[in-house]
Design an enzyme around this catalytic site. Structure first.
Site, PDB file in Angstrom:
ATOM      1  N   THR A 201     -19.459 -22.776 -34.202  1.00  0.00           N
ATOM      2  CA  THR A 201     -19.374 -21.304 -34.209  1.00  0.00           C
ATOM      3  C   THR A 201     -19.357 -20.810 -32.758  1.00  0.00           C
ATOM      4  O   THR A 201     -19.775 -21.518 -31.847  1.00  0.00           O
ATOM      5  CB  THR A 201     -20.581 -20.661 -34.932  1.00  0.00           C
ATOM      6  OG1 THR A 201     -21.773 -21.046 -34.246  1.00  0.00           O
ATOM      7  CG2 THR A 201     -20.649 -21.057 -36.392  1.00  0.00           C
ATOM      8  N   HIS A 317       3.874  28.556 -30.543  1.00  0.00           N
ATOM      9  CA  HIS A 317       4.515  29.442 -31.523  1.00  0.00           C
ATOM     10  C   HIS A 317       3.648  29.517 -32.778  1.00  0.00           C
ATOM     11  O   HIS A 317       3.115  28.507 -33.224  1.00  0.00           O
ATOM     12  CB  HIS A 317       5.900  28.878 -31.878  1.00  0.00           C
ATOM     13  CG  HIS A 317       6.589  29.598 -32.998  1.00  0.00           C
ATOM     14  ND1 HIS A 317       6.817  29.008 -34.229  1.00  0.00           N
ATOM     15  CD2 HIS A 317       7.079  30.852 -33.084  1.00  0.00           C
ATOM     16  CE1 HIS A 317       7.448  29.877 -35.010  1.00  0.00           C
ATOM     17  NE2 HIS A 317       7.611  31.000 -34.342  1.00  0.00           N
ATOM     18  N   ASN A 318       3.519  30.738 -33.335  1.00  0.00           N
ATOM     19  CA  ASN A 318       2.705  30.915 -34.551  1.00  0.00           C
ATOM     20  C   ASN A 318       1.403  30.110 -34.462  1.00  0.00           C
ATOM     21  O   ASN A 318       1.092  29.278 -35.326  1.00  0.00           O
ATOM     22  CB  ASN A 318       3.495  30.506 -35.802  1.00  0.00           C
ATOM     23  CG  ASN A 318       4.571  31.530 -36.147  1.00  0.00           C
ATOM     24  OD1 ASN A 318       4.688  32.568 -35.501  1.00  0.00           O
ATOM     25  ND2 ASN A 318       5.370  31.245 -37.160  1.00  0.00           N
ATOM     26  N   GLU A 347       0.433  33.088 -29.756  1.00  0.00           N
ATOM     27  CA  GLU A 347       1.105  34.143 -30.511  1.00  0.00           C
ATOM     28  C   GLU A 347       0.243  34.638 -31.670  1.00  0.00           C
ATOM     29  O   GLU A 347      -0.437  33.850 -32.331  1.00  0.00           O
ATOM     30  CB  GLU A 347       2.439  33.598 -31.063  1.00  0.00           C
ATOM     31  CG  GLU A 347       3.275  34.671 -31.718  1.00  0.00           C
ATOM     32  CD  GLU A 347       4.551  34.133 -32.339  1.00  0.00           C
ATOM     33  OE1 GLU A 347       5.379  34.952 -32.755  1.00  0.00           O
ATOM     34  OE2 GLU A 347       4.718  32.895 -32.423  1.00  0.00           O
ATOM     35  N   ASP A 349       0.708  37.221 -35.118  1.00  0.00           N
ATOM     36  CA  ASP A 349       1.635  37.886 -36.015  1.00  0.00           C
ATOM     37  C   ASP A 349       0.794  38.879 -36.824  1.00  0.00           C
ATOM     38  O   ASP A 349       0.073  38.468 -37.739  1.00  0.00           O
ATOM     39  CB  ASP A 349       2.212  36.791 -36.921  1.00  0.00           C
ATOM     40  CG  ASP A 349       3.565  37.137 -37.468  1.00  0.00           C
ATOM     41  OD1 ASP A 349       3.905  38.307 -37.471  1.00  0.00           O
ATOM     42  OD2 ASP A 349       4.263  36.206 -37.924  1.00  0.00           O
ATOM     43  N   HIS A 362       1.698  34.597 -41.351  1.00  0.00           N
ATOM     44  CA  HIS A 362       3.152  34.571 -41.260  1.00  0.00           C
ATOM     45  C   HIS A 362       3.697  35.446 -42.373  1.00  0.00           C
ATOM     46  O   HIS A 362       3.707  35.055 -43.536  1.00  0.00           O
ATOM     47  CB  HIS A 362       3.664  33.129 -41.384  1.00  0.00           C
ATOM     48  CG  HIS A 362       5.037  32.947 -40.849  1.00  0.00           C
ATOM     49  ND1 HIS A 362       5.884  31.959 -41.268  1.00  0.00           N
ATOM     50  CD2 HIS A 362       5.719  33.637 -39.901  1.00  0.00           C
ATOM     51  CE1 HIS A 362       7.031  32.053 -40.612  1.00  0.00           C
ATOM     52  NE2 HIS A 362       6.948  33.057 -39.780  1.00  0.00           N
ATOM     53  N   GLU A 396       3.294  39.951 -32.148  1.00  0.00           N
ATOM     54  CA  GLU A 396       4.368  40.359 -33.042  1.00  0.00           C
ATOM     55  C   GLU A 396       3.752  41.398 -33.967  1.00  0.00           C
ATOM     56  O   GLU A 396       2.929  41.075 -34.825  1.00  0.00           O
ATOM     57  CB  GLU A 396       4.893  39.144 -33.812  1.00  0.00           C
ATOM     58  CG  GLU A 396       6.210  39.425 -34.475  1.00  0.00           C
ATOM     59  CD  GLU A 396       6.795  38.173 -35.097  1.00  0.00           C
ATOM     60  OE1 GLU A 396       6.871  38.138 -36.338  1.00  0.00           O
ATOM     61  OE2 GLU A 396       7.157  37.251 -34.358  1.00  0.00           O
ATOM     62  N   LYS A 447       5.602  45.408 -27.248  1.00  0.00           N
ATOM     63  CA  LYS A 447       6.400  46.597 -26.946  1.00  0.00           C
ATOM     64  C   LYS A 447       5.552  47.619 -26.202  1.00  0.00           C
ATOM     65  O   LYS A 447       4.330  47.642 -26.328  1.00  0.00           O
ATOM     66  CB  LYS A 447       6.949  47.171 -28.249  1.00  0.00           C
ATOM     67  CG  LYS A 447       8.103  46.341 -28.788  1.00  0.00           C
ATOM     68  CD  LYS A 447       8.589  46.830 -30.122  1.00  0.00           C
ATOM     69  CE  LYS A 447       7.626  46.439 -31.228  1.00  0.00           C
ATOM     70  NZ  LYS A 447       8.111  46.842 -32.549  1.00  0.00           N
ATOM     71  N   SER A 531      12.969  37.823 -25.744  1.00  0.00           N
ATOM     72  CA  SER A 531      12.761  36.605 -26.538  1.00  0.00           C
ATOM     73  C   SER A 531      14.077  36.179 -27.177  1.00  0.00           C
ATOM     74  O   SER A 531      14.880  37.016 -27.579  1.00  0.00           O
ATOM     75  CB  SER A 531      11.708  36.857 -27.622  1.00  0.00           C
ATOM     76  OG  SER A 531      10.435  36.981 -27.041  1.00  0.00           O
TER      77      SER A 531
END
Length: 766
Positions: A201, A317-318, A347, A349, A362, A396, A447, A531
């Protein structure tokens, strides 16, 4: 390098930890074990018995009812421990369990969190403090300790009957686990040689000897002996010759050679004689200084005082989605994960929610919903943990004027001074500020009523009607020319009132519709940002690449995935970086080549989320066209990569006895002229120490934009190859010479000690 028994087993991580904090009640309590509730939701709360195993690396847990079934996870997989109600799941049961009994284990990569509730505040503290100590101990380990730990882990896996010894059958099983296909005769010869006690062993240092024979690095030994006068050591002069001729070190070579001996040579005698043994040479080549990635470029090294539009910015993104875009789970965890990875543009939303509280999800899908105020709270807590440079919050906005006012109130009250609401120094700016100017600030992108000039002069009405901006969902489907009945109701122009309070939060990132490059050149303001969907951006690059680059030298652009990518897949960000687009928004939750490229670009410059664009993309007097870069008089370079060997590649097929057939592919991602890929041959049945010595050649025309991706795959002649590991880095960060590449998993987490050994040469083409 391969220590004796006393070092490996008596001073393995278990003993290192125990000796240092022998009287520590937290670890003692974890060894004994604790019953805690594992929480998945308000209705799923089940008791589990948790215990720290003897190796101080593994946490074992099982249900009180489920017989012998149990689960384990490694302390090394835990990235952080959060105290109290710091996850959505624990917040949902806040009325039931006090915060001092709750904590969350956050795992590396994309694995879900583990939310736990202890029986008492004291037990919770024991686990919180104990796990943090173990994580700190792991992070402070040197290379030798990490290797020792790795050997210990294999010994433990192979020692099925836990008697501290390994018979030949256990060794054979171990070889399969380690991705080694070795004939029985050779395995028995190694086993017999290592079995010094002739007991049949292997124990303690016999196993270390066996492992040392198994992992003998003939490839590195060949290099060592080429420069060693006597084959036993490198004198200071030998090492200097190697550093100059192979590693192309030019300045301060003597100092650097002495530093390497001091840092990596394990022998006290050799250090005193200022020589390096083979063990020290191997330690150097497997260290960060022997890595293909130049360690000086891992740190913050770029000029951070240029205008914001002169940088590539790590962008999501998202960000709220953890899965797909249709039925996926929305979570503040998405923001925490992205921000901790160095993401600097996230981001939200926003839609009208119940009780006058705006929600994030979303829109027009079945994704779950979270409160806007919870996202803002997380942003305030995590924005600057990974980087001090500014975070852009891309809004967004689909909310009514009333709920927009609530959004503005949350942003102002929760973020306080972190939210930038007025131009810096209170003066009207003539250009975008720099990341350095904006340290510790959160910028709103959205905006705005009128221009920055109007805001400063106080000539803005209370509200204004304006068209939905191009980056919103309604525009996505138009851009992709999709006329499917199921989504036609969304493809329409709409008008929207904007609240003055929310508008006033937008300073340097006013969202505007893009008309044309000519229109922008004449009319656009430096603080305006447009964008583009991926398809629109590609069209502009094809038709007017040089104009797009110039546009991006003056102002910010954001590119986001097509609305048709409902599976949260990603587009190739390289195409957009080639045109100088700064905010290239990707689905961070989706692993793959696109996120590998993103991680590869942003792993330089201190992981701060900002990378300075090449000078020819910042200068408005230059005309760089990514589609025709040779017109700019750039001098191409030749890249030669000899793929020498691989070390301890992970298994991809859990089927017993399966061993990988690895091949290495090198990919160049850059301007279209530079896009290329080449592969080595595959090696039959050897994921443990495959050897190739295959040379791959590339021509790079725009090195400043090129990324190099090394991919290891398991070759399969009947189906698609399986992914094994990868590493991606900017071409400009490559160190020439003999280098190790430390591989990453699909999730981008490290998989030590898996690596490739290569030789790199970069030369000018005449």
């Amino acid at each position: 390098m391969y220590a004796k028994t006393s070092y490996l087993f008596k001073r393995s991580i278990h003993y290192l930890v125990m000796r240092g904090i022998q009287a520590d009640d937290d670890l003692k309590s974890m060894f004994v074990g604790t019953v805690m509730r594992k929480i998945k939701s308000r209705t799923w709360k089940k008791q589990r018995y948790f215990r720290l195993q003897e190796d101080c690396m593994t946490i074992w847990y099982k249900s009180k009812k489920a017989g012998n079934t149990h689960s384990t996870f490694s302390v090394g997989d835990v990235e952080a421990v959060r105290e109290g109600h710091q996850s959505e799941v624990l917040l949902s049961i806040a009325d039931e369990f006090p915060p001092d009994r709750c904590f969350t284990l956050v795992f590396r990569g994309r694995r879900g969190n583990l939310d736990l509730v202890a029986e008492s505040a004291g037990e919770a503290q024991s686990w919180i403090k104990g796990i943090r100590k173990l994580i700190d101990n792991l992070e402070n380990m040197g290379q030798r300790e990490k290797l020792d730990q790795w050997i210990c882990d294999w010994f433990k896996k192979a020692d099925k009957n836990r008697d501290g010894q390994m018979n030949f059958k256990e060794v054979q099983d171990l070889l399969k686990m380690m991705n080694v296909d070795m004939n029985e005769h050779h395995a028995l010869r190694l086993f017999t040689t290592a079995d010094k006690s002739q007991s049949g062993t292997l124990e303690d240092d016999e196993f270390v000897l066996f492992y040392k024979m198994l992992t003998q690095r003939e490839d590195v030994l060949r290099v060592f002996q080429e420069y060693s006068g006597d084959g036993q050591k490198l004198t200071l002069q030998d090492l200097k010759d190697f550093l100059r001729e192979e590693q192309l070190r030019e300045d301060g070579v003597q100092q650097y050679a002495l530093k390497l001996i001091e840092r990596y040579e394990p022998s006290d005698t050799a250090r005193m004689l200022q020589v390096m043994t083979f063990d020290g040479f191997l330690m150097y080549l497997t260290s960060p200084e022997g890595s293909i990635f130049n360690p000086t470029m891992v740190e913050l090294y770029q000029d951070m005082t240029q205008p914001l539009c002169h940088y590539f910015i790590s962008s999501s993104h998202n960000t709220y989605l953890l899965e797909d875009q249709i039925r996926g789970h929305s979570s503040v965890e998405g923001y925490i994960r992205a921000l901790k990875r160095g993401c600097r543009c996230v981001e939200v939303d926003c839609w009208d929610g119940p009780n006058e509280e705006p929600i994030v999800y979303h829109g027009h899908t079945f994704t779950s919903k979270i409160f806007f105020k919870d996202v803002v709270t997380v942003l305030g807590n995590y924005a600057f943990k990974a980087s001090q440079y500014p975070v852009i919050l891309s809004i967004e906005n689909h909310c009514s004027v009333e709920q927009q006012k609530v959004m503005a109130q949350h942003l102002t009250q929760i973020l306080g001074d972190k939210l930038l609401k007025t131009p810096l120094h209170g003066k009207f700016p003539i250009g975008l500020p720099s990341p350095e100017d904006l340290k510790g600030k959160i910028l709103l992108k959205g905006k705005k009523i009128g221009g920055l000039e109007d805001s400063m002069n106080g000539v803005v009405d209370d509200s204004l009607m304006g068209e939905v901006s191009d980056e919103e969902e309604t525009a996505e489907f138009n851009d992709d020319h999709h006329r499917n009945d199921s989504i036609r109701h969304r493809v329409k122009k709409s008008k929207q009132s904007l609240s003055k309070e929310l508008s006033d939060c937008v300073v340097y990132c006013k969202s505007v519709h893009f008309s044309s490059f000519k229109h922008s050149q004449i009319h656009s303001k430096f603080y305006e940002i447009s964008s583009f969907t991926e398809s629109k951006a590609r069209k502009h690059i094809r038709e007017a690449g040089a104009e797009f680059v110039l546009h991006n030298a003056r102002q910010l652009s954001r590119v986001y995935p097509s609305g048709l990518r409902t599976d949260s897949s990603n587009f190739n960000p390289q195409d957009m970086w080639n045109a100088g687009c700064q905010i290239v928004a990707l689905n961070f939750q989706t692993a793959g080549v696109e996120m590998d490229l993103n991680d590869g670009l942003f792993c330089q410059n201190g992981h701060c989320g900002y990378v300075l664009k090449p000078a020819f993309m910042r200068n408005i007097d230059e005309r760089f066209d990514p589609e025709n870069p040779q017109n700019g008089g750039y001098k191409p370079l030749s890249l030669s990569i000899q793929v020498i060997s691989g070390q301890q590649l992970p298994k991809v097929n859990i089927k017993e006895g399966s061993i990988i057939d690895p091949l290495v592919r090198v990919e160049i991602h850059g301007v279209p002229l530079d896009q290329a890929k080449q592969e080595t041959r595959y090696i039959d049945n050897n994921g443990f120490n495959p050897v190739w010595y295959d040379t791959l050649q590339f021509t790079i025309h725009v090195p400043e934009l090129a990324l190099v991706r090394f991919v290891v795959e398991d070759y399969d002649k009947t189906s698609k190859n399986d992914f094994v590991g990868q590493f991606t880095l900017p071409f400009t960060c490559i160190q020439p010479g003999y280098r190790h590449i430390h591989l990453l998993s699909k999730d981008g987490t490290s998989i030590p000690p898996s690596s490739l050994f290569v030789h790199v040469r970069i030369t000018k083409l005449t």
